[in-house]
Design a protein around this motif. Structure first.
Motif: not given
Length: 234
Positions: A36-38, A196-203, A212-215
């Motif tokens: 999960r990348v911001l 995204c985790t359930a789908a196995g998708s990269t975000l 928002l960065a700490p999330r």
């Protein structure tokens, strides 16, 4: 054999035609699968141009762009369109829903252009309704209403469901929380991350909000990955 990253940009250069003073150069930008990348950047920093390259809307002049190991940068425009439909889900800042179609039809729309993605779903209607349940959307409104009758928050979640249907490898979200207060942002991110985790998708999510960065697993500034030749805005 090592698993290729979900997204890999190497030595990418792009310049808008007619914009002699505007160019974007990305020496290297890689995202691991499932991360999960911001991506942080102000208006005019080149975010929109970078997203257009990642999503295959535009092709770089030089360099390589790969999604799950497949080189989009060597494809023609039609092939990039087909690849994007199959493997990339996009959450637009303005949602871009069809206003007079039902929310359910909006969610199912990407599958019309992506036969492999459609095959992964199985029962498309059931999969779409399962997504709406997980995102806290009322089932009755998914077929009885048109998308323009939903609240902004509901439209946002329909846009997320549309991006996630069929479990594309990469989800690109462009400023999806810009109109939300802090509590709503947190709730929305919880839902987005879980799906995204359930789908196995990269975000890859784009924002100007550093809070928002700490999330996220990782946050990256546009100025660090893509030096911009000034002279035009994106």
């Amino acid at each position: 054999m090592d698993t290729p990253p979900a997204l890999a940009l190497d030595s990418v250069a792009f310049r808008w035609a007619g914009h002699a003073a505007f160019g974007l150069h990305v020496p290297e930008f890689h995202i691991a699968r499932g991360a999960r990348v911001l991506l942080l950047g102000e208006s005019g920093s080149g975010k929109s141009t970078l997203l257009s390259l990642i999503c295959g809307i535009n092709a770089p002049e030089t360099g390589s762009i790969r999604v799950n190991g497949t080189a989009m940068s060597t494809m023609g425009a039609a092939a990039r369109d087909r690849f994007r439909a199959e493997h990339i889900g996009i959450v637009f800042q303005q949602f871009n829903l069809l206003p007079y179609a039902s929310p359910l039809d909006n969610i199912l729309l990407p599958l019309r252009f992506a036969p492999a993605r459609r095959a992964r779903v199985g029962d498309a209607r059931a999969a779409a309704l399962a997504l709406t349940d997980a995102l806290g959307l009322p089932r009755a409104a998914m077929t009885a209403a048109t998308a323009d009758r939903l609240s902004v928050g509901q439209q946002q979640r329909v846009a997320v469901a549309r991006a996630l249907i069929g479990a594309p490898a990469l989800i690109v979200a462009d400023e999806p929380t810009s109109a939300l207060d802090a509590a709503s942002q947190a709730s929305f991110l919880d839902l987005l991350f879980a799906q995204c985790t359930a789908a196995g998708s990269t975000l890859l999510m784009v924002s100007h909000d550093e809070r928002l960065a700490p999330r996220f697993d990782r946050s990256v500034a546009m100025t660090d990955i893509a030096p911009l030749t000034r002279g035009a805005t994106t």
